[in-house]
Write an enzyme that holds these catalytic residues in place. Structure first.
Site, PDB file in Angstrom:
ATOM      1  N   ASP A  85     -10.035   4.582  -2.001  1.00  0.00           N
ATOM      2  CA  ASP A  85     -10.885   3.535  -1.455  1.00  0.00           C
ATOM      3  C   ASP A  85     -12.328   3.644  -1.947  1.00  0.00           C
ATOM      4  O   ASP A  85     -12.862   4.741  -2.099  1.00  0.00           O
ATOM      5  CB  ASP A  85     -10.882   3.586   0.062  1.00  0.00           C
ATOM      6  CG  ASP A  85      -9.530   3.221   0.650  1.00  0.00           C
ATOM      7  OD1 ASP A  85      -8.644   2.786  -0.120  1.00  0.00           O
ATOM      8  OD2 ASP A  85      -9.349   3.386   1.870  1.00  0.00           O
TER       9      ASP A  85
ATOM     10  N   ASP B 263       0.840  -1.197   0.000  1.00  0.00           N
ATOM     11  CA  ASP B 263       0.000   0.000   0.000  1.00  0.00           C
ATOM     12  C   ASP B 263       0.876   1.249   0.000  1.00  0.00           C
ATOM     13  O   ASP B 263       2.079   1.191   0.226  1.00  0.00           O
ATOM     14  CB  ASP B 263      -0.899  -0.023   1.238  1.00  0.00           C
ATOM     15  CG  ASP B 263      -2.190   0.744   1.066  1.00  0.00           C
ATOM     16  OD1 ASP B 263      -2.365   1.398   0.020  1.00  0.00           O
ATOM     17  OD2 ASP B 263      -3.042   0.687   1.979  1.00  0.00           O
TER      18      ASP B 263
END
Length: 576
Positions: free
Chosen positions: A258, A206
């Protein structure tokens, strides 16, 4: 289902996507840009990830319960096999991540008292695969304590750039690495080796952006040197300017932030709802832009699939079916974010629909061909010549009639249409298709044209090359036969019934000499002449008939002289 997926894997050897058919369509995947060659994710990954529902509070019991539910719900049998532990498994103090003796993140033993290997073993025992999480860099605590790099004489302070930090969403305090120092690769290798020893099958890194290419390259090398197959996923909101780089290094890459709305009632917006329609719909434009970069070995990741817990996830039933349809059409990884221990029957029917799963696993990312107000239409052409077409009303109020012509979709003439959500036949449709859709509703169909096209560049080629230097070809190129007797192109032609089929071979011959070939299938052989067409850019059609059996048929066009065959563009088949 395993048989269905195996057939799809075999079918990918002749997979082609037509050229764009409207100004809004993206082009097909650029064959000059390489995919990762780690041999993984030939089809998009399927499974579950902890972030959306479990969020910042994962633990051993929750992870085991979700793995249990993945199996007991029947989802694992459909191909949802990954169980991925996301962020917040680590232990932090006031200075960032607590580290082990070699400077790697320490697991919070209060959350995972049995350790990560024991959890991975539990997941594997159920026939599933285990995923893990990391971000680039080295923890501040590792540098402060100057931890040794496993297997080397180097230490953390040798490889850390303490003037810069990396993006991190949990404990922060991650220094950047000096990738010119040999100890840096050794450090990342040691971390990857630890993960491999635990049984990690999938790694999400990430915090990736344009400044972290060296980190991604180092992790790619590290995962390969472990000797363990580890699916490599990048996150999140990666810049499209580096798309070719992500495609070269990884098996998937997040194209946006997201999908979660963070609008729930709990801390940091946790709890239901998990998402909303605006977050899902934002993936439509993203998918149109990124489409060309997807293909076997590397996939555009549109984030978690928020289906499983009914309306409380923040989407109506119509919107959830559109959510599933779009992820399937875009060939996105299908990683569920919902609570698998509380699946609703409506959502289970969505998630276990074999026809939708097959659309996702066909290895083709769809193109957008209509984008008008709330109306969108997407299409893909599968290896067997079928077209899968999705029509959407992306609005939040009011019905809308969405239409598409077959020429927009990439073919002409009548086609047999099947509704892929219901499985019902809609008969033969002549030239266009329309559906009046509720707000957020989708219609997904399979159109099987009476004429099926097989691109030569997707066929089996012996002594020939795929070229694109002569204009006017269909698809992504044509086959240039080597100038020898016996060079050939072999097509796998599918027929639903036995009988005589009409075939048309599109070709060009820029010489003045005939380039004859034999056309064979089964026990039948034809010998056809292919005289000069005037130029290599002048394409002509040779039409003939052959008997086909029901199922897969091999049709081979073989050169009979040392001049080889003509350039071959495609084979059109009107089946029995």
């Amino acid at each position: 289902m395993r048989a269905v997926l195996a057939a799809l894997l075999l079918a990918c050897t002749c997979l082609t996507v037509p050229a764009a058919v409207s100004a809004d369509s993206a082009v097909s995947a650029d064959p000059t840009v390489s995919f990762s060659d780690n041999g993984l994710s030939i089809r998009p990954a399927m499974g579950w990830s902890s972030w959306s529902f479990v969020r910042r509070w994962p633990d051993e019991a929750k992870m085991r319960a979700q793995a249990d539910a993945l199996v007991s719900s029947g989802l694992a049998a459909k191909g949802y096999v990954h169980v991925n532990l996301d962020d917040f498994f680590q232990k932090c103090d006031a200075n960032g991540f607590v580290v082990d003796s070699f400077g790697r993140w320490a697991v919070d033993t209060a959350k995972f008292p049995s350790g990560i290997k024991a959890l991975a073993d539990y997941v594997h025992a159920k026939g599933l695969k285990f995923g893990f999480y990391v971000t680039p860099g080295i923890a501040r605590n590792a540098v402060t304590a100057n931890r040794p790099i496993e297997g080397t004489s180097y230490h953390a302070q040798d490889i850390a750039d303490t003037t810069q930090t990396h993006k991190n969403y949990n404990c922060k305090n991650m220094y950047r690495l000096d990738h010119a120092h040999p100890g840096t690769q050794a450090f990342i290798n040691s971390w990857a080796n630890q993960m491999a020893s635990w049984g990690v099958d999938y790694l999400k890194i990430d915090g990736v952006d344009a400044t972290t290419v060296a980190d991604v390259e180092a992790w790619d090398r590290a995962l390969r040197q472990t000797g363990r197959p580890i699916n490599f996923a990048l996150s999140n909101n990666l810049p499209i300017a580096q798309a070719a780089t992500w495609r070269r290094l990884a098996n998937s890459w997040r194209t946006q932030g997201d999908v979660e709305c963070y609008c729930g009632p709990g801390p940091n917006g946790s709890g239901f709802p998990l998402t909303d329609w605006a977050h899902v719909v934002s993936r439509f434009n993203s998918a149109a832009s990124w489409q060309q970069y997807a293909g076997p070995g590397g996939w555009n990741d549109y984030d978690s699939l928020q289906i499983g817990n009914g309306d409380q996830v923040g989407l109506t039933a119509d919107q959830r079916r559109s959510h599933m349809t779009h992820w399937a059409m875009a060939a996105s990884p299908l990683l569920l974010g919902t609570d698998l221990t509380a699946l609703t029957s409506v959502d289970l029917a969505i998630l276990r629909n074999d026809r939708l799963i097959a659309v996702n696993q066909d290895g083709v990312a769809a193109q957008r061909i209509v984008n008008s107000g709330v109306n969108q239409v997407w299409r893909k052409r599968e290896a067997n010549g079928d077209y899968v077409i999705a029509l959407y009303n992306t609005g939040t109020s009011g019905n809308s009639t969405v239409s598409v012509t077959w020429s927009q979709a990439g073919f002409t003439g009548p086609a047999a249409v099947t509704n892929l959500w219901s499985g019902a036949s809609e008969g033969t449709v002549t030239s266009s298709y329309s559906a009046t859709l509720r707000p957020g509703e989708t219609r997904l169909i399979r159109a099987r044209p009476n004429v099926q096209r097989y691109e030569a560049e997707g066929a089996t080629i012996s002594q020939g090359t795929v070229d694109s230097n002569h204009a006017g070809f269909s698809g992504t190129g044509f086959v240039n036969y080597t100038n020898v007797t016996g060079s050939y192109v072999e097509f796998t032609v599918n027929a639903t019934a036995a009988g005589t089929a009409t075939l048309t071979l599109r070709h060009a011959n820029g010489t003045t000499a005939d380039r004859p070939m034999t056309i064979t299938t089964g026990d039948t052989t034809l010998t056809l002449g292919f005289p000069g067409t005037g130029a290599w850019t002048t394409w002509a059609n040779a039409t003939f008939t052959l008997p086909l059996t029901a199922g897969a048929n091999t049709v081979r066009a073989t050169a009979t002289t040392d001049g080889g065959g003509p350039n071959v563009d495609y084979l059109d088949v009107t089946p029995p």
